[in-house]
Write a protein that holds these residues in place. Sequence first.
Motif, short mmCIF file in Angstrom:
data_model
loop_
_atom_site.label_atom_id
_atom_site.label_comp_id
_atom_site.label_asym_id
_atom_site.label_seq_id
_atom_site.Cartn_x
_atom_site.Cartn_y
_atom_site.Cartn_z
N UNK A 131 0.83 -1.20 0.00
CA UNK A 131 0.00 0.00 0.00
C UNK A 131 0.87 1.25 0.00
N UNK A 132 0.24 2.41 -0.14
CA UNK A 132 0.95 3.70 -0.16
C UNK A 132 0.70 4.40 1.17
N UNK A 133 1.81 4.78 1.84
CA UNK A 133 1.68 5.45 3.14
C UNK A 133 1.22 6.89 2.94
N UNK A 134 0.36 7.35 3.87
CA UNK A 134 -0.16 8.72 3.81
C UNK A 134 0.40 9.54 4.98
N UNK A 135 -0.19 9.42 6.15
CA UNK A 135 0.29 10.05 7.38
C UNK A 135 -0.51 9.50 8.54
N UNK A 136 -0.04 9.79 9.77
CA UNK A 136 -0.74 9.33 10.98
C UNK A 136 -0.97 7.81 10.99
N UNK A 137 0.03 7.07 10.50
CA UNK A 137 -0.04 5.61 10.43
C UNK A 137 -1.11 5.10 9.46
N UNK A 138 -1.63 5.95 8.63
CA UNK A 138 -2.66 5.55 7.66
C UNK A 138 -2.01 5.26 6.31
N UNK A 139 -2.56 4.27 5.61
CA UNK A 139 -2.09 3.95 4.25
C UNK A 139 -3.30 3.60 3.40
N UNK A 140 -3.17 3.84 2.09
CA UNK A 140 -4.24 3.54 1.15
C UNK A 140 -3.81 2.32 0.34
N UNK A 141 -4.76 1.43 0.09
CA UNK A 141 -4.43 0.18 -0.61
C UNK A 141 -5.70 -0.44 -1.17
N UNK A 142 -5.52 -1.43 -2.01
CA UNK A 142 -6.65 -2.20 -2.52
C UNK A 142 -6.73 -3.47 -1.69
N UNK A 143 -7.70 -3.52 -0.79
CA UNK A 143 -7.84 -4.65 0.13
C UNK A 143 -8.80 -5.67 -0.43
#
Length: 253
Positions: free
Chosen positions: A213-225
């Motif tokens: 996945x791609x990291x964003x900020x605040x321990x959040x990441x975007x991905x295809x789950x």
Amino acid sequence: MRIGAGIGFRVLYCKSPTMKLPYITISCLLVFVFSSCKSLSKLGAKDDSVAKTSNAARRTGNPQFIDQIEVTPGAVVTSRHKTSTTTSKRSNTTGAERMPGYGLSSVEIEKANYLQLKYAVLMDATVEQLTNIPLLESIDKWWGTKYCLGGATDNCIDCSAFTQIIMRDVYKHNLPRTAQEQYDACEKVQLEDLKEGDLVFFQTSGRSISHVGVYLLNNKFVHAATSGGVMISDLNDKYWQPRYRGAGRLTDN
């Protein structure tokens, strides 16, 4: 004989000298009573004049004031203190503007990009932190697209195809196709050094890297789950935390 013809009382004279004193006493009492009646009449006349004066004042509409107090509609004014009749202007600041909203006033929030507002909530971030509008636009374009292994279309997409497209369209980086190949192509970074645009890798099955996945900020990441398609998740999530295997950064174009 008659005593005081105007009084209307008749007193009989008694020849006995011993009876003169009671008659004299009665005469004095009568004089006193009539004198008192005249005084009462005068007092009544005075009271009536006061009543007439008050009635006249009410008829003429001229109020009488006491102790230098003037009464006007909407205000009470004395000779020493005057109430201002100027209406204060209402403040243009609304309750919404006074309340903090992601670090901005409501006026500034209205100027902010809709996507900044939307993803600030999802990422538990402030609007000011979300400055990469192309990244937000790409995420929003793919948001909710269902997962399918090997897919790379608007209808379905897998995790490595999604990261490949994001890195190409937003960061101008070319990535290999699979999650393991992407992991091998990256410069490794520590968890505490993660920055927006870094890749995060997981081992969900087998012995190799199977998810990215791609990291964003605040321990959040975007991905295809596999469970919900393109979405944002947290590295501390009870599912993802034990499966986390590292992060990488692309430094070349």
